[in-house]
Design an enzyme around this catalytic site. Structure first.
Site, PDB file in Angstrom:
ATOM      1  N   LYS A  52      74.540  64.665  20.652  1.00 33.87           N
ATOM      2  CA  LYS A  52      73.201  64.696  20.568  1.00 33.87           C
ATOM      3  C   LYS A  52      72.409  64.095  21.451  1.00 33.87           C
ATOM      4  O   LYS A  52      71.553  64.565  22.154  1.00 33.87           O
ATOM      5  CB  LYS A  52      72.916  64.263  19.018  1.00 33.87           C
ATOM      6  N   GLN A  96      72.916  60.164  10.782  1.00 33.09           N
ATOM      7  CA  GLN A  96      74.121  60.834  10.578  1.00 33.09           C
ATOM      8  C   GLN A  96      74.831  60.769   9.286  1.00 33.09           C
ATOM      9  O   GLN A  96      75.215  59.656   8.906  1.00 33.09           O
ATOM     10  CB  GLN A  96      75.045  60.598  11.869  1.00 33.09           C
ATOM     11  N   ASP A 119      66.229  66.513  11.115  1.00 31.31           N
ATOM     12  CA  ASP A 119      67.443  67.399  10.300  1.00 31.31           C
ATOM     13  C   ASP A 119      66.838  68.510   9.190  1.00 31.31           C
ATOM     14  O   ASP A 119      67.524  69.319   8.939  1.00 31.31           O
ATOM     15  CB  ASP A 119      68.356  66.315   9.582  1.00 31.31           C
TER      16      ASP A 119
END
Ligand code: GUN
Length: 290
Positions: A52, A96, A119
C-alpha cells in the site's frame, strides 16, 4: 476464455491517479496523504501494508506507516486513532486487520472518523453503501466491480453468486452487485460455510465471485459453461515444481475451471492488484471530499 488482467488494469488506474496528482501539484496543491497503522508482526499484514505504501509512492501520494508492537494496548491504539482523526494533514487512514486478540477490532473501527475511513469499514460508510449514497467503497469489492466494468462485462440481469460473507469482501460484494446502479443490477445469491448443496447454486452463476478462503475449493464440475469467475483467494501451498517449494493458488482450481469460463481472474495478478488501487481511489476521494 479471456484472462482478466488485474495487474494491467491496476497499472492503468494508477497512471490515471498519477496524472491527477500531477495536475493537483502543478496547481500548487499538496499531495493526498494516506496513513497505514500496523500493530504486531503478522507477516501477511506486513506485506500488504508495504504494498500500500509503495503504491502511494508510485502515484505521488504522501504516505506514512505507523508501526507498533503486538503489546500495544487498546487504549494506546484508540489514542493514535484519535490523533489521526484530528490531524488535518491526514486525508485518510487505515488500521490493518487482523489486530492482536486483546484489541477489539469493532471498537477501533468504530472510533475512526468516517470521513477518513478509506477502507469503508465504519458502520456509517457501510450504511451509506447500502443506501447507495456517496461513500468509500470497500477496496476488494470495488476493485472487482472496476475490473468487470473495464472489461465491458455485462452485469445487468445476470445471476451473480457470491461465496463468502465476510464484512470485508462477501457481504459488500453482494450489496454492490445487487444495487440499482450503472454497474450491478444482478440477481445475487450469497453462499457460505453453512450453505447446503453449494454446487446447486454455483452451477447457476453467470458471475461467480469466490471469497471463502479455502484453497482450490471451486472445481470444474461446480462451474457453468461460459461463466465469469472472480477468485479473491490467495494461498501459499507446497509445490515440488517451483524453486521456492511453494506456489500461489486461489480459492478456484484455475487449471481445470478456466477452460469453461468466458472470463476468469488469475491468482496472482487478478483481484489482488485492484484492491490496492481502490484504496488509492478512496484516498483521493478523501482528499477532494466525498
Ligand atoms: N486485512 C485484510 N484486508 C484488509 C483491508 O482491506 N483493510 C484492512 N485495514 N485490513 C485488511
Amino acid at each position: 476464455m479471456e484472462l482478466i488482467d488485474g495487474k494491467k488494469i491496476a497499472a492503468q488506474v494508477k497512471q490515471e491517479l498519477a496524472d491527477e496528482v500531477s495536475r493537483i501539484k502543478a496547481e500548487g496543491g499538496r499531495a493526498p496523504h494516506l496513513v497505514a497503522v500496523l500493530v504486531g508482526n503478522d507477516p501477511a499484514s506486513e506485506t500488504y501494508v508495504a504494498s500500500k505504501v509503495k503504491a502511494c509512492q508510485e502515484v505521488g501520494f504522501k504516505s506514512t506507516e505507523l508501526r507498533y508492537g503486538a503489546e500495544m494496548t487498546e487504549e494506546q491504539l484508540l489514542a493514535v486513532v484519535d490523533k489521526l482523526n484530528k490531524d488535518e494533514e491526514v486525508d485518510g487512514y487505515i488500521v490493518q486487520l487482523p489486530l492482536p486478540a486483546h484489541i477489539s477490532e469493532n471498537k477501533v473501527l468504530m472510533a475512526i472518523n468516517p470521513d477518513k475511513d478509506v477502507d469503508g469499514f465504519h458502520p456509517c460508510n457501510v450504511g451509506k453503501m447500502v443506501a447507495g449514497l456517496p461513500t468509500y467503497l470497500p477496496a476488494t469489492p470495488a476493485g472487482i466491480v472496476e475490473l468487470l466494468r473495464r472489461y465491458g462485462i455485462e452485469t445487468r440481469g445476470k445471476h451473480c453468486v457470491v461465496l463468502g460473507r465476510s464484512n470485508i469482501v462477501g457481504t459488500p460484494m453482494a450489496v454492490l452487485m445487487s444495487r440499482k446502479a450503472d454497474y450491478g443490477d444482478c440477481t445475487v445469491t450469497m453462499c457460505h460455510s453453512r450453505t447446503k448443496n453449494i454446487k446447486d447454486f454455483t452451477l447457476q452463476a453467470d458471475i461467480l465471485v469466490v471469497a471463502l478462503g479455502k484453497p482450490l475449493f471451486v472445481t470444474a464440475d461446480m462451474v457453468k459453461e461460459g461463466a465469469v469467475v472472480v477468485d479473491v483467494g490467495i494461498h501459499r501451498v507446497p509445490s515440488d515444481k517451483t524453486k521456492s517449494g511453494f506456489r500461489l493458488v486461489g480459492d478456484v482450481d484455475f487449471e481445470h475451471v478456466a477452460p469453461k469460463c468466458t472470463y476468469i481472474t488469475p491468482v496472482p495478478g487478478g483481484v489482488g492488484p485492484m484492491t490496492i488501487v481502490s484504496l488509492l481511489q478512496n484516498t483521493l476521494k478523501a482528499y477532494k471530499g466525498l
